[in-house]
Scaffold this motif. Structure first.
Motif, PDB file in Angstrom:
ATOM      1  N   GLY A  90      67.409  44.831  49.847  1.00 20.33           N
ATOM      2  CA  GLY A  90      66.549  45.947  49.453  1.00 20.33           C
ATOM      3  C   GLY A  90      66.470  46.090  47.951  1.00 20.33           C
ATOM      4  N   CYS A  91      65.771  45.151  47.300  1.00 21.76           N
ATOM      5  CA  CYS A  91      65.750  45.165  45.831  1.00 21.76           C
ATOM      6  C   CYS A  91      64.633  46.040  45.266  1.00 21.76           C
ATOM      7  N   TYR A 272      61.202  41.947  35.728  1.00 27.90           N
ATOM      8  CA  TYR A 272      62.390  41.981  36.582  1.00 27.90           C
ATOM      9  C   TYR A 272      62.275  41.122  37.850  1.00 27.90           C
ATOM     10  N   VAL A 273      61.090  40.642  38.205  1.00 30.22           N
ATOM     11  CA  VAL A 273      60.975  39.849  39.420  1.00 30.22           C
ATOM     12  C   VAL A 273      61.846  38.594  39.339  1.00 30.22           C
ATOM     13  N   ASP A 274      61.979  38.032  38.167  1.00 31.48           N
ATOM     14  CA  ASP A 274      62.791  36.817  38.002  1.00 31.48           C
ATOM     15  C   ASP A 274      64.274  37.123  37.911  1.00 31.48           C
ATOM     16  N   GLN A 275      64.669  38.400  38.076  1.00 30.99           N
ATOM     17  CA  GLN A 275      66.082  38.775  38.003  1.00 30.99           C
ATOM     18  C   GLN A 275      66.612  39.317  39.321  1.00 30.99           C
ATOM     19  N   LEU A 276      65.899  39.067  40.413  1.00 34.73           N
ATOM     20  CA  LEU A 276      66.276  39.638  41.699  1.00 34.73           C
ATOM     21  C   LEU A 276      67.331  38.835  42.439  1.00 34.73           C
ATOM     22  N   ARG A 277      67.415  37.541  42.160  1.00 31.36           N
ATOM     23  CA  ARG A 277      68.303  36.669  42.959  1.00 31.36           C
ATOM     24  C   ARG A 277      69.505  36.191  42.156  1.00 31.36           C
TER      25      ARG A 277
END
Length: 277
Positions: A90-91, A272-277
């Motif tokens: 749930g990011c 921030y999409v590239d920092q979710l994983r």
């Protein structure tokens, strides 16, 4: 129905019923985009669904999206959560206020429009609803008393962070007792001198039977409290000092099932999409 008749119906509906600004109800929805679909999900939600599936609806008058980078996900507790499995799931979190007394009216519209969006292939399928619930407002506790933004400002004020906290109790009586204790004693003490300006407290309401099939029925209707902590600082900067022990808040009256910090998204961007994983 003719266009003229439909327009007259809008005028008639606007002339009756509550129309205050108090957030009597909320939609709180935490979602996990499927791996590899993070960018597509973010653009769909931000460019279409946030508006067509939420803000354009009657009586939903404020909204804000939040994101948990991997660094923020790693701050979550408890490790074994009844809300998020795993606890890092749930990011993205979206929060919306609904005018007090207009829940039933809003639900009629939201079920209808989401069925239409689904038929029109305007629903992104590559996602999982981790925690999605409409909620009734129970209380708001302010750090600074009458000074500062009110709860109806909270989703428009530029807060730097938010903490979603979910507490399960044994039953309705235990929940009522915990709510009173939090409202009158524990939250005022916690807020004093902290970066949190307010905490809003909600209890979940059941979803209608004709809801969309991809959204599961709400759990803990009689036993659960949902707290939203609105922060004036990025939670990563103040977590250890002020919030790392939130798992203990209310633990003697039940079980804290989730403590999850977020920061606001930046609308119109993929930040921030590239920092979710």
């Amino acid at each position: 129905m003719s266009e003229e008749t439909r327009s007259e119906t809008y005028a008639e509906l606007a002339s009756v019923g509550p129309y205050g600004v108090r957030p009597g109800h909320a939609l709180i929805t935490m979602v996990e985009p499927h791996p590899g679909h993070e960018y597509a999900y973010n653009r769909w939600y931000e460019d279409d669904h946030y508006y067509a599936g939420a803000m354009a609806m009657p009586w939903m008058y404020a909204g804000r999206r939040w994101v948990a980078t991997r660094e923020l996900q790693d701050l979550r507790a408890p490790e074994k959560s009844a809300v998020a499995r795993p606890v890092t799931a749930g990011c993205y979190l979206s929060t919306y206020w609904i005018t007090e007394g207009r829940y039933d009216d809003h639900m009629k519209w939201t079920v209808g429009i989401n069925k239409r969006l689904n038929r029109d292939a305007r629903v992104h399928q590559e996602r999982t609803h981790v925690f999605t619930a409409f909620q009734d407002h129970e209380a708001t506790v302010y750090r600074d008393g009458a000074a500062g933004p009110r709860d109806f400002h909270a989703l428009d004020h530029p807060y730097a962070g938010l903490i979603l906290q979910v507490v399960d109790t044994e039953g309705p009586e235990e929940r009522a007792a915990l709510l009173e204790r939090l409202r009158t004693r524990e939250l005022p003490r916690r807020l004093a001198g902290s970066p949190a300006a307010m905490v809003t407290l909600f209890r979940p309401t059941p979803l209608p039977g004709d809801r969309m099939t991809y959204v599961k029925q709400v759990e803990g209707v009689d036993t659960r409290l949902t707290l939203l902590w609105f922060l004036e600082r990025d939670p990563r900067e103040c977590w250890t000092e002020h919030f790392a022990d939130l798992e203990s808040l209310g633990a003697d009256a039940g079980r804290v099932e989730l403590v999850a910090p977020f920061i606001p998204t930046v609308p119109g961007t993929d930040r921030y999409v590239d920092q979710l994983r």
